[in-house]
Write a protein that holds these residues in place. Structure first.
Motif, short mmCIF file in Angstrom:
data_model
loop_
_atom_site.label_atom_id
_atom_site.label_comp_id
_atom_site.label_asym_id
_atom_site.label_seq_id
_atom_site.Cartn_x
_atom_site.Cartn_y
_atom_site.Cartn_z
N PHE A 104 10.90 3.88 2.72
CA PHE A 104 10.69 2.90 3.79
C PHE A 104 11.44 1.63 3.44
CE2 PHE A 104 7.39 1.86 0.74
CZ PHE A 104 7.36 0.47 0.75
N LEU A 105 11.61 0.77 4.44
CA LEU A 105 12.23 -0.53 4.24
C LEU A 105 11.37 -1.61 4.86
CD1 LEU A 105 16.05 0.02 4.98
CD2 LEU A 105 14.99 -0.42 2.77
N ARG A 106 11.48 -2.81 4.34
CA ARG A 106 10.77 -3.98 4.86
C ARG A 106 11.81 -4.97 5.35
NH1 ARG A 106 8.61 -7.66 7.04
NH2 ARG A 106 7.06 -9.10 6.20
N LEU A 107 11.86 -5.18 6.68
CA LEU A 107 12.81 -6.14 7.27
C LEU A 107 12.16 -7.52 7.26
CD1 LEU A 107 15.58 -6.36 8.77
CD2 LEU A 107 14.26 -6.27 10.88
N PHE A 108 12.63 -8.36 6.33
CA PHE A 108 11.97 -9.65 6.13
C PHE A 108 12.91 -10.58 5.38
CE2 PHE A 108 9.19 -12.14 3.11
CZ PHE A 108 8.75 -13.06 4.05
N ASP A 151 0.83 -1.21 0.00
CA ASP A 151 0.00 0.00 0.00
C ASP A 151 0.86 1.26 0.00
OD1 ASP A 151 -2.25 -1.57 0.02
OD2 ASP A 151 -2.57 -1.44 2.18
N LEU A 152 1.99 1.23 0.69
CA LEU A 152 2.86 2.40 0.74
C LEU A 152 3.50 2.68 -0.61
CD1 LEU A 152 4.57 2.05 4.24
CD2 LEU A 152 3.04 3.88 3.49
N ILE A 153 3.76 1.65 -1.39
CA ILE A 153 4.28 1.87 -2.74
C ILE A 153 3.29 2.68 -3.55
CG2 ILE A 153 4.85 0.72 -4.91
CD1 ILE A 153 6.09 -1.52 -3.32
N ASP A 154 2.00 2.34 -3.39
CA ASP A 154 0.96 3.07 -4.13
C ASP A 154 0.89 4.53 -3.70
OD1 ASP A 154 0.40 0.65 -5.33
OD2 ASP A 154 -1.23 0.16 -3.94
N PHE A 194 11.82 4.63 8.44
CA PHE A 194 10.49 3.99 8.37
C PHE A 194 10.72 2.51 8.11
CE2 PHE A 194 5.88 5.00 7.25
CZ PHE A 194 5.45 3.69 7.44
N MET A 195 10.57 1.70 9.15
CA MET A 195 10.82 0.26 9.04
C MET A 195 9.53 -0.51 9.24
SD MET A 195 13.08 -2.04 8.40
CE MET A 195 14.71 -1.36 8.75
N ILE A 196 9.28 -1.44 8.32
CA ILE A 196 8.13 -2.34 8.42
C ILE A 196 8.66 -3.73 8.73
CG2 ILE A 196 6.13 -3.32 7.24
CD1 ILE A 196 6.20 -0.91 5.35
N THR A 197 8.19 -4.31 9.81
CA THR A 197 8.60 -5.67 10.15
C THR A 197 7.54 -6.29 11.06
OG1 THR A 197 10.46 -7.03 10.94
CG2 THR A 197 9.98 -5.03 12.18
N THR A 198 7.80 -7.47 11.55
CA THR A 198 6.85 -8.14 12.43
C THR A 198 7.22 -7.88 13.89
OG1 THR A 198 8.15 -10.18 12.46
CG2 THR A 198 6.47 -9.97 10.74
N THR A 199 6.25 -8.10 14.77
CA THR A 199 6.53 -7.96 16.19
C THR A 199 7.54 -9.00 16.66
OG1 THR A 199 4.57 -9.33 16.64
CG2 THR A 199 4.29 -6.94 16.75
#
Length: 1064
Positions: free
Chosen positions: A581-585, A566-569, A714-719
């Motif tokens: 932003f980054l996605r830690l995965f 969604d953030l890409i959009d 801005f980091m997106i990851t899991t708890t």
């Protein structure tokens, strides 16, 4: 085994270590009070593995279940939890006033009761004021509870009971501030309160004020007690100060005394949590019975005990069950003639976890994606043992023995290619051989949970204690996270946020509240498609634009990936800020084991290497990945960003390298070294066996990875991954390390009501940024799935605080009146589909947004005729002979009634007749329609199954259908999901198969939350497949039966018979 970072490393389980319970001396207990502790001294608590006495090596013990006739069970139960005995009483205050003034309940709007709570561990006298309506005297609309503690529960305050006496039906004592529950809910009941109710509320409030001591006199109305209840009361009285019996050992001690730790802290270190023998044999014996968990905590120490030990026992259960499975060699067949080598494991008899009774063996299931080592040999050549490694496949690829026996598990071998195995293995696949299994057990999440509890106890996080305790919300300050930001910055960000979308009133109220957050935490709850994710994006970008670091978390990777997509959009719209932003995965986790290349499979390892989410092998895996692979987490993943920066030559980082033999190189640009790695890989010149070269590349990768993370805000990851070493060492660093200013951290957690409370706290109190957290926003739906509780329930239970795992933080706060914003406008389900969950689950408070009344024909031309054709072909169609006149609503919500029989396989079930009807009479017509219309069935149709067996059968049958049509692709078949995995997903058409025939036996579908998830995934068509769902008379219908009955009454049920010839 602990790594240098303090987290448990992800090693293979050591089955010869002291973790085993087979040896050890039985614990000897010296306890005087047989009435209170007889279940311990008589051996009614047993080792979960040996079923014998608890020893000092026992890791897991089966708790006493109040089920032995030789034990005073009512006494033990009352000492362990809130006493089942609740005695009517009258409160006399120091000024001589009595509450209530009369002993007749009918004459006042409340009554008082006294009981005792947690006498084994944190003994207290509980005084309850229950407010009632005259016409509903036995159903209080509000209960105020105050607990007066015998021990000092808060250091530095004079709170403990003194001068306690119990004579002639009167209890007297002095006490300081009481702990409490219910007081936050008073404001919700204002319209019911009269003058006398307000007066007693003020008296009760006086008991919870700090630095005040009170004299209490409680007159017990014992005339209402039965002889048995009076005996029960006397048993408790005898064990309290001034009583005639043995004083409870917990009185006069530190609360939760069995749980040792420095000062008032609970020790929370992986590998050093207290075992049953230690807990049972202390000066204050731990009772080893199931203990209750509520919506409040009396103290931070109590919170730490419950959060830490509920996680500890859950981890021990999983670890010990896996250890027992691997303790014996199993039979195995090696198959090297398929797409990739697989090892089929046929389970031999092995011990299961159990309890004191002979029929207490627990069901066993291997963990998903289990990584396992194997030691076997080639029976044909009888050469040296062969060591293999592999990952568990989600489904059996069709392997069976000649007699029809199916393996208990099938692993893809990742340590050897087919070609290499063919050179060393010569036995035919039909021949089995004994194989030793050594599973890898990942302790990272558990270690993170303990670290979160440890940090929660730290004084640096004292600001969160009032939220954690959840007792008095009036004590919470209203905080403005934007303090210190210039008015120009705030006005620009606020203007963008308010104008970004046409917000509805509830969403605008939330936007208004983000600069006035009670206790620093904002609860935002709402059903699917009410705009939670949209708000999350907006709020995150708002704070990012103000210069904050933003940690956007979720319990599952699917939720985190959706936010990234969604953030890409949105990114293209944000030309007024430099947004990234980054996605830690770990990208390797996104590729199913059966779809990996041989090279990728060889790189994949289970767990977190030394606490890293992205070890060096993730870099190699990414280089091997198909460059056309799509996904937001790939485009904006950390590893992908590292490669992109290397190729674009945008960054530099100079470091010295250890060249071996004590030689340190001159400082070099680590990005140049990383570019060497990428070039060598792409030229197929990388020597993976050159350890010196690979160590150099590994160090370069770690340095570059750290810089990329350190530059990110801005980091997106899991708890589960937020406490990874990458985050703790590089994200939100001091400005001098990477040049990024630190203004503060905003934590957003999606699906917080689906996550364990301790996991939610993990991202808030991480030591790197806990003191810099300016605001927390929790999103979710408290009426959908609760956290997954893997602990054993029922007759055999090991977890002292199992119930704690069922109560997520948002629900616990909201139940005690914490301010909660609710989103009420749904924009997913057609109004015909939303009506039932709105009425039954959401109390009629939802409203349908614009466009939720569009006709079937307008949305998907031609589908209505296909659905009508399917219904018309039923043995007993809905509407009898008038099916052409079925309305859109009749077709949108429909029940496919099929009589069949439940079949059990590997502790799961399916009704194969349901699947037959779908595959023969429904699916082919839908398949033909979607192929002709050019639409993707994968995007538009979803099958939701309640049980894994049913899910695997649908998957097998549909893939078989696909194999017969080589011109088709995976886009031509529907997605097949479990109920749990479907939360957060949606589709235009949904089929729900709960594998149910009878309305009386619905298993875990009894859960309102679970059924609510299943019926709220569909946007346009919601069909359910099941039996007649008949119920016995006088049995209240469960939600799923009620749903069926409503469809029956509306003429929206069609009866199909299994066994018809396939549609051509």
């Amino acid at each position: 085994m602990l790594s240098d970072s303090g987290y448990a490393s992800d090693d293979k389980l050591d089955f010869k270590s002291e973790d085993g319970s087979e040896d050890g001396t039985p614990v000897i207990l010296k306890i005087e009070d047989e009435g209170a502790y007889g279940h311990l001294t008589k051996g009614l608590v047993v080792d979960a593995v040996t079923r014998g006495p608890v020893t000092e090596k026992t890791r897991l013990a089966a708790l006493y279940g109040y089920d032995d006739i030789g034990i005073e069970n009512s006494l033990v139960r009352s000492l362990a939890n809130s006493a089942s005995l609740s005695v009517p009483c009258q409160l006399e205050t120091a000024d001589g006033k009595h509450f209530p003034p009369s002993t007749e309940i009918a004459q006042q709007g409340y009554y008082m009761r006294i009981t005792f709570s947690n006498l084994y561990l944190a003994p207290a006298v509980r005084l309850e004021c229950r407010l009632i309506k005259p016409w509903r005297q036995h159903e209080p609309y509000l209960t105020l509870a105050t607990d007066f503690h015998f021990n000092d529960y808060c250091a530095g305050e004079d709170n403990m009971i003194s001068g306690y006496t119990h004579q002639n039906a009167t209890i007297n004592f002095h006490a300081g501030r009481a702990t409490c529950s219910g007081f936050n809910l008073i404001s919700r009941c204002e319209s019911y309160l009269g003058e006398e109710e307000r007066e007693v509320i003020e008296v009760m409030r006086s008991f919870i004020q700090p630095k005040e001591r009170h004299e209490l006199k409680l007159h017990l109305k014992g005339y209402s007690l039965t002889p048995r209840a009076e005996e029960h009361l006397n048993n408790i009285k005898a064990r309290l100060p001034g009583g005639s019996g043995t004083l409870l050992p917990s009185i006069g001690q530190k609360e939760y005394a069995p749980f040792e730790g420095p000062g008032d802290l609970i020790k929370c270190n992986n590998g050093s949590m207290l075992r049953p023998a230690k807990l049972m044999s202390g000066e204050v014996p731990f009772p080893m019975v199931p203990l209750e968990s509520g919506t409040t905590f009396g103290s931070v120490r109590e919170a730490a005990v419950q959060l830490a030990y509920s996680a500890t026992i859950a981890d021990d259960e999983a670890r010990e069950a896996l250890r027992l499975w691997a303790a014996v060699p199993h039979d195995a067949d090696l198959h090297v003639d398929s797409q990739f080598p697989v090892l089929a494991i046929y389970f031999r008899q092995f011990d299961r976890l159990g309890g004191r009774r002979s029929d207490s063996d627990l069901m066993f299931k291997l963990p998903r994606d289990l990584n396992c080592g194997f030691v076997t040999y080639d029976p044909a050549s009888r050469q040296a043992p062969i060591k293999l490694e592999g990952f568990l496949l989600g489904t059996n690829p069709g392997i069976t023995k000649s007699g029809g026996q199916t393996p208990g598990a099938v692993f893809r071998i990742t340590s050897h290619t087919k070609e290499k195995l063919a050179q060393i293995y010569h036995c035919p696949s039909s021949r089995s051989f004994p194989t030793k299994c050594s599973p890898h057990y990942s302790s990272f999440t558990f270690g993170s949970q303990l670290e979160a509890v440890r940090m929660l106890q730290a004084t640096r996080n004292k600001k969160w204690w009032p939220v954690l305790l959840n007792q008095k919300h009036d004590d919470l300050k209203i905080e403005d996270p934007t303090l210190g930001i210039t008015s120009h910055q705030r006005e620009r960000a606020e203007k963008w946020l308010r104008n970004w979308k046409p917000w509805n009133p509830e969403q605008l109220a939330i936007i208004d509240s983000i600069t006035a957050v009670k206790g620093g935490l904002n609860l935002i709850m709402g059903p699917a498609a009410t705009g939670k994710t949209l708000l999350q994006r907006g709020i995150a970008i708002y704070f990012y634009s103000l210069g904050y670091h933003v940690a956007a978390l979720a319990p599952a990777n699917d939720n985190a990936n959706k936010l990234a997509k969604d953030l890409i959009d949105v990114k293209a719209e944000l030309d007024w800020i430099d947004f990234d932003f980054l996605r830690l995965f770990p990208g390797s986790r996104d590729i199913p084991v059966d779809e990996m290349s041989a090279q990728q499979a060889g790189f994949r390892k289970e767990g977190h290497h030394r606490g890293d989410v992205l070890p060096f092998k993730e870099m190699l895996n990414k280089l091997e990945e198909d460059p056309d692979a799509k996904g937001a987490h790939r485009t904006y993943g950390v590893v992908e960003s590292v490669i992109r920066h290397a190729e674009e030559k945008t960054l530099s980082l100079f470091k010295a390298f250890n060249e071996g033999d004590g030689e340190i190189s001159a400082k070099v640009n680590t990005w140049d070294v990383l570019r060497e790695l990428i070039a060598a890989w792409r030229a197929n010149e990388l020597d993976l066996d050159d350890s010196k070269q690979m160590d150099r590349f590994r160090l370069a990768y770690n340095g570059c990875k750290g810089q990329v993370i350190g530059l990110n805000r801005f980091m997106i990851t899991t708890t589960g991954n937020v406490r990874s070493r990458e985050m703790r060492e590089h994200w939100f660093c001091k400005q001098e390390e990477y040049g990024v200013p630190r203004r503060g951290v905003i934590v957003l957690v999606d699906e917080a009501a689906k996550d364990l409370e301790v996991n939610v706290w993990s991202g808030i109190v991480c030591e790197r940024w806990s003191e810099w957290v300016k605001g927390v926003f929790l999103f979710g739906d408290d009426k959908q799935l609760l956290p997954t509780n893997t602990s054993s329930r029922g007759r055999t239970q090991y977890n002292y605080y199992s119930d704690r795992l069922d109560i997520p933080l948002p629900n616990r706060l909201e139940m005690e009146g914490f301010p909660c914003h609710r989103l009420l406008e749904q924009r997913r389900m057609h109004e015909a589909i939303s009506a039932f969950p709105n009425t039954i689950v959401y109390e009629g408070k939802l409203r349908d947004g614009p466009g939720m009344d569009v006709s079937l024909e307008a949305h998907m031309p031609g589908l209505r005729e296909v659905l009508l054709d399917i219904v018309s072909s039923a043995s007993i169609p809905a509407g009898g002979q008038s099916t052409p006149w079925l309305t859109d609503n009749d077709l949108r919500r429909h029940y496919i009634e099929v009589y069949g029989r439940k079949v059990e396989y590997e502790k799961s079930v399916a009704v194969l007749e349901h699947i037959d009807v779908f595959m023969v009479q429904i699916f082919p017509k839908l398949f033909k329609f979607f192929r002709a219309s050019g639409r993707s069935m994968k995007e538009e149709v979803m099958i939701i199954c309640a049980y894994n067996y049913a899910r695997s059968e649908y998957d097998r049958r549909i893939k078989e259908f696909l194999r017969q049509r080589p011109e088709c692709t995976i886009n031509d078949i529907p997605r097949i999901m479990s109920i749990d995995s479907s939360q957060g997903d949606e589709s235009f058409m949904v089929f729900l198969d709960a594998s149910l025939q009878s309305g009386d036996r619905v298993g875990f579908m009894q859960s309102k939350n679970r059924f609510n998830v299943a019926i709220t995934r569909a946007k346009g068509v919601m069909w359910m497949i099941g039996g007649g769902m008949r119920t016995r008379e006088r049995v209240p219908p469960n939600l799923i039966t009620q749903y069926k009955q409503e469809l029956d009454a509306a003429g929206q049920t069609s009866h199909f018979e299994a066994g018809k010839r396939a549609y051509a």
